[in-house]
Structure formats: C-alpha cells, structure tokens
Design an enzyme around this catalytic site. Structure first.
Site, mmCIF file in Angstrom:
data_model
loop_
_atom_site.group_PDB
_atom_site.id
_atom_site.type_symbol
_atom_site.label_atom_id
_atom_site.label_comp_id
_atom_site.label_asym_id
_atom_site.label_seq_id
_atom_site.Cartn_x
_atom_site.Cartn_y
_atom_site.Cartn_z
ATOM 1 N N LYS A 107 12.499 1.214 5.741
ATOM 2 C CA LYS A 107 12.708 -0.137 6.290
ATOM 3 C C LYS A 107 14.034 -0.212 7.045
ATOM 4 O O LYS A 107 14.119 -0.833 8.101
ATOM 5 C CB LYS A 107 12.669 -1.180 5.161
ATOM 6 C CG LYS A 107 11.278 -1.355 4.583
ATOM 7 C CD LYS A 107 10.324 -1.952 5.622
ATOM 8 C CE LYS A 107 8.900 -1.573 5.346
ATOM 9 N NZ LYS A 107 7.946 -2.058 6.348
ATOM 10 N N THR B 44 -2.253 -0.506 4.690
ATOM 11 C CA THR B 44 -2.403 -1.310 5.905
ATOM 12 C C THR B 44 -2.888 -0.468 7.092
ATOM 13 O O THR B 44 -3.767 -0.881 7.847
ATOM 14 C CB THR B 44 -1.056 -2.005 6.211
ATOM 15 O OG1 THR B 44 -0.770 -2.871 5.105
ATOM 16 C CG2 THR B 44 -1.080 -2.809 7.482
ATOM 17 N N SER C 63 13.022 5.105 -1.450
ATOM 18 C CA SER C 63 11.859 5.439 -0.629
ATOM 19 C C SER C 63 11.513 4.285 0.318
ATOM 20 O O SER C 63 11.377 4.465 1.530
ATOM 21 C CB SER C 63 10.678 5.744 -1.566
ATOM 22 O OG SER C 63 9.479 5.807 -0.863
ATOM 23 N N ASP D 13 10.623 -8.006 8.695
ATOM 24 C CA ASP D 13 9.412 -7.347 8.193
ATOM 25 C C ASP D 13 9.249 -7.696 6.725
ATOM 26 O O ASP D 13 10.172 -8.222 6.086
ATOM 27 C CB ASP D 13 9.555 -5.826 8.370
ATOM 28 C CG ASP D 13 8.235 -5.074 8.210
ATOM 29 O OD1 ASP D 13 7.188 -5.726 8.011
ATOM 30 O OD2 ASP D 13 8.266 -3.830 8.270
ATOM 31 N N LYS D 14 8.073 -7.406 6.203
ATOM 32 C CA LYS D 14 7.895 -7.514 4.747
ATOM 33 C C LYS D 14 7.313 -6.196 4.253
ATOM 34 O O LYS D 14 6.697 -5.452 5.025
ATOM 35 C CB LYS D 14 7.012 -8.696 4.385
ATOM 36 C CG LYS D 14 5.512 -8.453 4.408
ATOM 37 C CD LYS D 14 4.897 -8.226 3.055
ATOM 38 C CE LYS D 14 3.554 -7.537 3.295
ATOM 39 N NZ LYS D 14 2.647 -7.436 2.251
ATOM 40 N N HIS D 15 7.533 -5.922 2.997
ATOM 41 C CA HIS D 15 6.952 -4.709 2.427
ATOM 42 C C HIS D 15 6.417 -5.061 1.055
ATOM 43 O O HIS D 15 7.035 -5.822 0.316
ATOM 44 C CB HIS D 15 8.019 -3.616 2.313
ATOM 45 C CG HIS D 15 7.456 -2.296 1.913
ATOM 46 N ND1 HIS D 15 6.856 -1.441 2.810
ATOM 47 C CD2 HIS D 15 7.369 -1.685 0.708
ATOM 48 C CE1 HIS D 15 6.440 -0.367 2.175
ATOM 49 N NE2 HIS D 15 6.731 -0.496 0.888
ATOM 50 N N SER D 16 5.262 -4.506 0.748
ATOM 51 C CA SER D 16 4.681 -4.759 -0.568
ATOM 52 C C SER D 16 4.702 -3.463 -1.359
ATOM 53 O O SER D 16 4.550 -2.377 -0.787
ATOM 54 C CB SER D 16 3.241 -5.246 -0.368
ATOM 55 O OG SER D 16 2.488 -4.999 -1.521
HETATM 56 N N1 URA Z 1 6.110 2.481 -1.486
HETATM 57 C C1 URA Z 1 6.916 3.416 -0.958
HETATM 58 O O1 URA Z 1 7.031 3.524 0.250
HETATM 59 N N2 URA Z 1 7.585 4.216 -1.790
HETATM 60 C C2 URA Z 1 7.494 4.123 -3.124
HETATM 61 O O2 URA Z 1 8.148 4.888 -3.821
HETATM 62 C C3 URA Z 1 6.658 3.156 -3.670
HETATM 63 C C4 URA Z 1 5.954 2.316 -2.828
#
Ligand code: URA
Length: 436
Positions: free
Chosen positions: A189, A121, A184, A81-84
């Site tokens: 994730k 998203t 967080s 996965d990716k997270h931004s």
């Molecule tokens: N996205 C998150 O899920 N948590 C954060 O603290 C900042 C961005």
C-alpha cells in the site's frame, strides 16, 4: 556479507533485530541469499517471537523499497485506497472504488488474488471477458488520472520481497502473524503512493482473525505503522461470521456488484460495510467533513447513477465491454448446472461456517489449491440467505452454480453442512464491530 542463520538465530532467541539485520533479510528475500528453508525459518521465528513496532516499521519500509514506488505528483486531489484482510463474498472494493472516485478522490487500487478460502478482487475482475488486470504502470496512471479510478492486480515489481515472503508463509503456517501481515499489506500500500488508507479488518469464522482481540491488535498495528509512514489511516473491524452479500464466487460477485451499483439489489450488511468504509475514505481525504455529509455524497452518486457509470467506464478502459453495467452476462460465462440448496428442516439460519463455504467455492475450482492455477470464474453460490432468516423445510437457502452434476451435488452438501438451523432466533452480530 551477512550470514542468514545468525539473523534467524537472533529472532529465534527473541532478540530485537537491528535495522541492518532487517535490511539484510529483505535483501536476502529479493536476491535469494536467504533460501526457502531460511525464509521459512525466519517467518516462523517472527511468528513465534513477534516484533517491536520499530522492527515492523523497518521491515515494512525495506519491503516497500524492494521494488517500484509509485507517486502521483500529477494529481490535484487526494489519493486513497482501502484494503481488506480477506473474507468470503467480499466484493466491497468495486462499489467503494466507484463511489469514492465519483465523490472526487483518486482511487488507484492495487488488488490481490484469492488466498486460501478468500476470494480475490483481481480474480473477480477477470470473470469479465477482455478485462486486463495487468496494464502497464503508465496506463494505470493515465486511467486513474482520467477517470479517478483503476483497479488492477499487483505487478511483479511492486514489493517483490513481499511476494516471495508471502508465498513461503502461505505454505509454512506463518500467515497469521500480526507483524508479518502488517508489513505485507503496508509494503504494497505504501508503494502505491497513497495519501490515505482505510483498512477493513475482518473478524470471524471466515476471516484470518477469529476473535475481536486479535483483530483489534492487527488493526492497531496497521494503523500505527501506516500513520507513522505519513499515510492517514483508519481501520474498521467488520464481521465475517457469514458471507458478505448474497453471492460467493467470481462472476456471481461481479453480477451482485452491478445489481448494487444500479440499485437493483443492495443486501443490507454489504451496504452498511460499503457506506462505512466509503465515509471513512471521504472524511480522511477531507472530501466530507462528517459522516452525515459523506452519506449524502454517497447517496447522491448511487441514486444519480454516477458511480455505476464510472464503474462501467473503468471496465471498458481496462479492456472489458462498453456495456457491462447493462448486460453483465453478455461478457461473463454462466455455469451450466444451477441447483437450489434446500433447508433440511424448519428453523432460523443461526450459524454459517463461512470458511467452509469459501472452501466449497475453491472445491468447484472457483479458487486455487496451487500457485498460478487457472480458475473457473462461473462457479459459486448466489441467493444466499443471511443469518437470522426463518425458513421452512424445503425453502431455498442458496443456489449452487457448477459445471457438472457431481460437483454441484458435493457443493450442495457442503453448503448444507455449513449452515446450522435452530428453533430459537439467534443473536446476530452487528456487521460493523469497531472503528480504530
Ligand atoms: N493480505 C496481504 O497482502 N498480506 C497478508 O499477510 C495478509 C493479507
């Protein structure tokens, strides 16, 4: 039996918390034994005093274990996965999920809602009539297995400790804390059972991290904690000093996604970010062994239409129409007032107050100002010209989509004020800053 104020006091005074104190804090988040004032105080103490890596790892694990932890024993290929960290016009998740799954990985993506000036998203997907961002976990798993990709919203049972802490951080000026952001993001994730993760850490005037040093520190913190937890993780720092792509606003960004996947329009900076992240995902899952071979695969699934088709199938499986890629506006609502934003003079577009553009979308009700609020998916901006474009007085620099004249006018003024025009050609930041 533990006493919340003693744990808060220890952190307030700069002490390293024990694992038991961290477990108690997370227990207090879930059970309510820490009331809102105590959670806010604890968040502020962590914000001010920071945390050692060991404490961040413990906090992340405790928050991950506060709810469901998904695993994928039935899948025979890597799960990635990716997270931004969030930006304006950032619709990369859609292209990326479709591309990477078309190349052979599994991409079960658990996405977020809009936050502050940044879009979410899940909100963008809800622009599509019928799309269900909260299927059961068994449907999420089935669709991921059958198609290779499913994008859904965070469920109530996934890292509930983060849900409560996040809500309180949001209203206590404690969002921009590296330990808290790390825990967080990674608690959610890691609970999704990934083999690999790529982080897109945004930097600039539309991002949570405003300068490269802070973005680098956040990227390193996330990479260290995630790798330590056994998830092969890389971070890419990308520019957020202008809107990414040519649209900002929920339905408009879905339309740009369709244009991108079908090859109708690929804004170069958006394309670069997408390819860089996709390449990292393919290399980290051993599907490609170099950037060149990853780029060949990416190019193939885009030009053959495989990624577009897969995206279409995913939309249909999650309750949307079966022909979204061919007729996106058949299942999304268009705004009723569409007006041009004009350049007030001749010059180069040399700066964009990106956060203000995000807030202009929120002001049109394209985002929330209170938790749980209903949003208007149709509003936003399109035809956004990138920094460095030379324009004449009266040229269209963007279009506003609103649902009444007044709102459209206000948004037009806000957009104009967010853009600086200058005589000299500006130096444009590269969109990819650093790979960590
Ligand atoms: N996205 C998150 O899920 N948590 C954060 O603290 C900042 C961005």
């Amino acid at each position: 039996m533990y006493i919340p104020q003693e744990i808060i006091r220890a952190k307030r005074d700069g002490k390293k918390l024990s694992e038991q104190q961290i477990l108690n804090f997370v227990d207090g988040l879930v059970t309510g034994k820490f009331n809102d004032a105590q959670v806010g105080s604890m968040a502020m103490a962590i914000f001010q005093q920071g945390m050692h890596t060991e404490e961040i790892v413990q906090l992340t694990h405790a928050m991950m274990n506060s709810g469901d932890v998904i695993s994928w024993p039935e899948l025979d290929k890597p799960v990635v996965d990716k997270h931004s960290t969030g930006g304006v016009g950032d619709k990369v998740s859609f292209m990326l999920a479709a591309i990477v799954a078309s190349c052979g990985a599994y991409v079960p993506m658990i996405s977020g809602r809009g936050l502050g000036h940044t879009g979410g998203t899940s909100d963008k997907l809800e622009s599509i009539n019928g799309f269900n961002v909260q299927p059961s976990i068994s449907d999420f798993k089935r669709i991921t297995k059958e198609l290779g990709v499913a994008i859904i919203s965070q469920t109530d049972n996934l890292a509930p400790a983060d849900k409560r802490l996040y809500g309180i951080r949001d209203v206590t000026a404690t969002v921009e804390s590296i330990p808290l952001i790390t825990a967080s993001i990674l608690s959610k994730k890691l609970a999704a059972g990934l083999d690999a993760l790529v982080m897109d850490v945004k930097v600039g005037n539309g991002a949570m991290m405003q300068n490269i040093d802070d973005a680098t520190a956040l990227a390193k913190s996330i990479v260290n904690v995630a790798n330590d937890a056994g998830v092969n993780t890389q971070a890419i720092i990308t520019d957020m000093n202008q809107v990414l792509g040519s649209t900002a606003g929920n339905a408009l960004e879905m339309k740009e996604t369709v244009d991108y996947l079908t090859g109708k329009q690929r804004e170069p900076r958006l394309h670069q970010v997408t390819c860089q992240l996709a390449s990292a995902m393919l290399i980290n899952t051993n599907i490609a062994n170099s950037h060149e071979s990853a780029m060949e695969k990416i190019d193939h699934v885009l030009t053959s239409g495989k990624a577009a088709e897969l995206f279409n199938q995913m939309i249909a499986e999650l309750g949307g129409p079966t022909d979204f890629i061919d007729n996106p506006w058949e299942s999304m609502t268009k705004a009723s007032v569409i007006e041009d934003v004009l350049a007030s003079e001749h010059g180069y577009i040399s700066a964009m107050q990106t956060r203000d553009i995000g807030m202009a979308v929120v002001g049109m009700k394209g985002g929330r100002i209170a938790n749980g609020q209903k949003i208007d998916h149709s509003v936003g901006f399109d035809r956004i010209l990138p920094l460095g474009t030379l324009v004449n007085k009266g040229d269209v620099i963007a279009r506003v989509h609103a649902n009444d004249k007044n709102t459209a006018n206000n948004a037009k003024i806000q957009y104009e004020q967010a853009c600086t025009l200058s005589d000299s050609q500006p130096e444009i930041q590269p969109v990819i800053h650093k790979i960590i």
